[in-house]
Design a protein around this motif. Sequence first.
Motif, short mmCIF file in Angstrom:
data_model
loop_
_atom_site.label_atom_id
_atom_site.label_comp_id
_atom_site.label_asym_id
_atom_site.label_seq_id
_atom_site.Cartn_x
_atom_site.Cartn_y
_atom_site.Cartn_z
N ALA A 166 10.06 6.12 17.69
CA ALA A 166 11.44 6.61 17.77
C ALA A 166 12.39 5.63 17.09
O ALA A 166 12.51 4.48 17.48
CB ALA A 166 11.83 6.79 19.23
N GLY A 167 13.09 6.11 16.04
CA GLY A 167 14.04 5.27 15.33
C GLY A 167 13.41 4.15 14.54
O GLY A 167 14.09 3.21 14.11
N GLN A 168 12.10 4.21 14.31
CA GLN A 168 11.37 3.16 13.59
C GLN A 168 10.70 3.74 12.35
O GLN A 168 10.32 4.90 12.34
CB GLN A 168 10.30 2.53 14.50
CG GLN A 168 10.82 1.96 15.80
CD GLN A 168 11.34 0.55 15.63
OE1 GLN A 168 10.79 -0.23 14.86
NE2 GLN A 168 12.40 0.22 16.35
N SER A 169 10.57 2.92 11.33
CA SER A 169 9.87 3.33 10.11
C SER A 169 9.06 2.16 9.57
O SER A 169 9.42 1.00 9.78
CB SER A 169 10.86 3.79 9.04
OG SER A 169 11.58 4.92 9.43
N TYR A 170 8.00 2.49 8.86
CA TYR A 170 7.31 1.47 8.09
C TYR A 170 8.10 1.27 6.81
O TYR A 170 8.62 2.23 6.22
CB TYR A 170 5.87 1.89 7.79
CG TYR A 170 5.01 1.93 9.03
CD1 TYR A 170 4.67 0.73 9.68
CD2 TYR A 170 4.55 3.13 9.55
CE1 TYR A 170 3.89 0.75 10.83
CE2 TYR A 170 3.77 3.15 10.70
CZ TYR A 170 3.44 1.96 11.34
OH TYR A 170 2.68 1.98 12.48
N HIS B 107 6.78 -7.35 -2.67
CA HIS B 107 5.36 -7.66 -2.52
C HIS B 107 4.70 -6.52 -1.76
O HIS B 107 5.32 -5.48 -1.53
CB HIS B 107 5.16 -9.00 -1.80
CG HIS B 107 6.02 -9.16 -0.59
ND1 HIS B 107 5.83 -8.46 0.58
CD2 HIS B 107 7.12 -9.95 -0.38
CE1 HIS B 107 6.74 -8.81 1.46
NE2 HIS B 107 7.54 -9.71 0.92
N GLN B 108 3.48 -6.69 -1.36
CA GLN B 108 2.73 -5.59 -0.77
C GLN B 108 2.78 -5.56 0.75
O GLN B 108 2.08 -4.77 1.38
CB GLN B 108 1.27 -5.67 -1.24
CG GLN B 108 1.13 -5.51 -2.75
CD GLN B 108 -0.29 -5.70 -3.23
OE1 GLN B 108 -1.18 -6.13 -2.48
NE2 GLN B 108 -0.52 -5.39 -4.50
N ALA B 109 3.59 -6.41 1.35
CA ALA B 109 3.66 -6.45 2.81
C ALA B 109 4.33 -5.20 3.37
O ALA B 109 5.33 -4.71 2.82
CB ALA B 109 4.43 -7.69 3.27
N VAL B 110 3.79 -4.67 4.45
CA VAL B 110 4.34 -3.51 5.14
C VAL B 110 4.84 -3.96 6.51
O VAL B 110 4.11 -4.64 7.25
CB VAL B 110 3.26 -2.42 5.33
CG1 VAL B 110 3.82 -1.25 6.15
CG2 VAL B 110 2.76 -1.93 3.97
N TYR B 111 6.09 -3.60 6.82
CA TYR B 111 6.69 -3.99 8.09
C TYR B 111 7.14 -2.75 8.87
O TYR B 111 7.33 -1.68 8.29
CB TYR B 111 7.91 -4.88 7.86
CG TYR B 111 7.63 -6.14 7.08
CD1 TYR B 111 7.01 -7.23 7.69
CD2 TYR B 111 7.99 -6.24 5.75
CE1 TYR B 111 6.75 -8.39 6.97
CE2 TYR B 111 7.74 -7.40 5.02
CZ TYR B 111 7.13 -8.47 5.64
OH TYR B 111 6.86 -9.61 4.93
N SER B 112 7.32 -2.93 10.15
CA SER B 112 7.91 -1.90 10.99
C SER B 112 9.33 -2.33 11.30
O SER B 112 9.55 -3.44 11.80
CB SER B 112 7.11 -1.73 12.29
OG SER B 112 7.76 -0.81 13.16
#
Length: 327
Positions: free
Chosen positions: A138-142, A148-153
């Motif tokens: 809810a209200g969050q996205s990747y 760079h190639q880092a994925v965050y939430s």
Amino acid sequence: MMKSIIRILAMAAVFQLGMVAVAYTGGNRLQTSQAGARLLSFTPAEIDSIRIDGPDKQVVTLHQDGGWKTAAAFPADGKKIEQILQRLSDLKHGLAVATSASSLSRFKLAKDHFERHLVLSKAGKMVAELYLGKGAGAGQSYASNGQHQAVYSISLGSYELPLDESQWQDKGLLQVAADQVNDLELDGITLSSSANGDKKPVWRASTTPAGKQLDQHAVQQALHLLATLRFDKVLGKQPPADFDLAHPILTASVRTSAIKRQYRFAKAKQGDRYLLKVSDRDEYFAVSSFLLKEWQKQMNKNVWFVDVPDTAATVAKPESKELSSKP
């Protein structure tokens, strides 16, 4: 033979220990790499262009002539834009959830596969960018900052970066503050204000029906409509053919020290849709049926005037009580 087997087992054990060490140190680097740092590096005041790309649509807002405008040069909601810029500037990322090119595709953060691609620019040069991908709750996205190639939430939903230009328009553009209004006209009756010291101005009508008086509270209710008016969206500068503009269902005018404006409301020839045209702008505006009903209710001379109190009856009442108390 036994020595060879022991040698092979020893080499295998060393190799396994080495792999564990590599995995451990690599994972540790992933966990500690700038956790809690800002995701985007920019200051809101330097940005003069915002572009939001979607899978098949794009919206652009520009800072020009001291204010924000849409790509169609219509005034944008500057307060909303400033708030979203500040929020983007304050975004901090936690631990990376993935760090590979394949992860970007898997989380919908690739350059050709995303939910939103935000580009912030200054003087035509990109300052920062942000990719939003799959929802992370809810209200969050990747998200990825494209560097760079880092994925965050992160705490930002793609719905907070709408692709509909109307959602960036300044919906309160037509508002007029109540204390700025000098005259209000409706159905041939003009209401004018006069100073009353430090108190609220007193309103007077050009014509008052017999046995009636102007209700000051009702006038304030009508002025409140002017101060809170919000349209739904801009329909363009050409008169829509499906509205009966020749026969408006409500017409009113207002005058301040700066403007003189007429409001004309029209109904669609089919369906429950309504339009507003003001005399000092070229655009036509879609408005809600709720707004129109409130205007019909409050911007109404039958509401503005009330019966004059029967003062004779008011005076006679205590007299009758005094007489009834005599022996």
